[in-house]
Scaffold this active site. Structure first.
Site, PDB file in Angstrom:
ATOM      1  N   ALA A 116      38.582  41.512  45.407  1.00 44.17           N
ATOM      2  CA  ALA A 116      38.056  42.208  44.220  1.00 44.17           C
ATOM      3  C   ALA A 116      36.914  41.398  43.627  1.00 44.17           C
ATOM      4  O   ALA A 116      36.722  40.228  43.964  1.00 44.17           O
ATOM      5  CB  ALA A 116      39.175  42.387  43.194  1.00 44.17           C
ATOM      6  N   LYS A 117      36.178  42.042  42.744  1.00 43.16           N
ATOM      7  CA  LYS A 117      35.019  41.398  42.121  1.00 43.16           C
ATOM      8  C   LYS A 117      35.423  40.112  41.403  1.00 43.16           C
ATOM      9  O   LYS A 117      34.672  39.137  41.382  1.00 43.16           O
ATOM     10  CB  LYS A 117      34.340  42.333  41.120  1.00 43.16           C
ATOM     11  CG  LYS A 117      33.949  43.698  41.654  1.00 43.16           C
ATOM     12  CD  LYS A 117      32.739  43.654  42.563  1.00 43.16           C
ATOM     13  CE  LYS A 117      32.674  44.866  43.470  1.00 43.16           C
ATOM     14  NZ  LYS A 117      32.804  46.146  42.776  1.00 43.16           N
ATOM     15  N   ARG A 118      36.624  40.114  40.819  1.00 47.08           N
ATOM     16  CA  ARG A 118      37.036  38.947  40.028  1.00 47.08           C
ATOM     17  C   ARG A 118      37.293  37.714  40.904  1.00 47.08           C
ATOM     18  O   ARG A 118      37.476  36.613  40.404  1.00 47.08           O
ATOM     19  CB  ARG A 118      38.291  39.274  39.206  1.00 47.08           C
ATOM     20  CG  ARG A 118      39.506  39.579  40.048  1.00 47.08           C
ATOM     21  CD  ARG A 118      40.764  39.845  39.235  1.00 47.08           C
ATOM     22  NE  ARG A 118      41.831  40.324  40.114  1.00 47.08           N
ATOM     23  CZ  ARG A 118      41.980  41.590  40.458  1.00 47.08           C
ATOM     24  NH1 ARG A 118      41.160  42.512  39.976  1.00 47.08           N
ATOM     25  NH2 ARG A 118      42.948  41.962  41.285  1.00 47.08           N
TER      26      ARG A 118
END
Ligand SMILES: [Zn+2]
Length: 291
Positions: A234-236
């Site tokens: 994920a982006k995080r």
């Protein structure tokens, strides 16, 4: 025409796992002499500017596609026509259940959670109008079966649940399972390469295709990218987009090629080298580089 496709949702930038799936979809289409289409699945969760950045990233990797980019938001008439056709055959009914009610409904021990058990399938007219006064109805498929088998090039015969799934949500948005089937059949897509997290939805979609008089596509559900903890990337997780990697001086294409066990550095070179039989079958563990 026969075609493969990549169909991102413009909800943000693509990460390397998404880009790797796009590369695989392109490779599978091109090596089987299919057209390669790009479709933007923008019925929901649209982030302004994301579509343009996603297309720019695909082009930067050297992926080319055939014909204009198609957007689901421009195809409401097709979806409405399919819904009307199904409704005319008594294959659609209104459902008033909330997500919570469906999750809380008693289920058989071996059933995955969230399977719809047909609560609203046989409501009387008066029950229906009483419910309609409280909340808007979703439209569900009156399925004639409980499971369906699809053919997947990596997973073989895959049998999965087909319940009375949603065709149009209560807020009026056409459901992914309907739009994707209409679009693939309308666009001549007969090869669907996508992340294996979508494998459980393939039987529903293939069954719906048969109800609409279409041949289900050949499926290729490929391993997805995960982080060091084994969770979906994920982006995080850090520097995971094309732009972020570029800023760190990291070549996204080289990373993707390496993850596929390939040495080429252009799409043409990967196409020469790529053999689906040697595609790594485990999730791709991606640890984002730090600056
Ligand atoms: Zn219901």
């Amino acid at each position: 025409m026969t075609a493969g496709r990549f169909a991102p949702s413009p909800s943000g930038d693509l990460h390397v796992g998404n880009l790797r799936t796009a590369v695989l979809a392109w490779l599978h289409a091109r090596r089987t002499d299919r057209a390669f289409l790009v479709r933007i699945e923008d019925l929901d969760r649209v982030k302004p500017g994301a579509e343009q950045r996603q297309l720019a990233d695909l082009a930067a990797l050297g992926l080319d596609w055939d014909g204009p980019v198609v957007r689901q938001s421009e195809r409401a008439r097709l979806y409405d026509a399919a819904l009307a056709s199904l409704a005319g055959r008594d294959l659609v009914y209104e459902c008033f259940c909330t997500r919570r009610e469906i999750l809380d409904a008693p289920s058989a021990p071996h059933e995955p959670p969230g399977i719809y058990r047909g609560t609203c399938r046989n409501l009387s007219d008066s029950e229906r109008s009483a419910q309609a006064a409280v909340r808007p109805a979703a439209l569900r498929l009156r399925s004639g079966i409980s499971d369906f088998t699809v053919q997947d090039e990596l997973h073989g015969q895959y049998e999965g649940v087909v319940d009375d799934f949603v065709l149009r949500r209560g807020d009026g948005v056409v459901a992914y399972n309907l739009a994707v089937v209409i679009d693939d059949s309308h666009q001549g897509v007969d090869q669907v390469v996508r992340g294996e997290d979508l494998l459980p939805s393939a039987p529903r979609q293939a069954y719906l295709a048969t109800l609409l008089g279409a041949e289900p596509p050949t499926y290729v559900h490929v391993p997805v990218a995960v982080n060091a903890d084994g969770q979906r990337l994920a982006k995080r997780d850090g520097a995971v987009t094309y732009e972020q990697l570029q800023e760190l001086g990291v070549d996204a294409m080289a990373l993707i090629a390496e993850s596929l066990g390939l040495a080429g550095s252009t799409m043409a070179e990967l196409l020469d080298e790529y053999d689906p039989a040697s595609l790594p079958r485990d999730p791709w563990v991606f640890v984002p580089p730090t600056g």
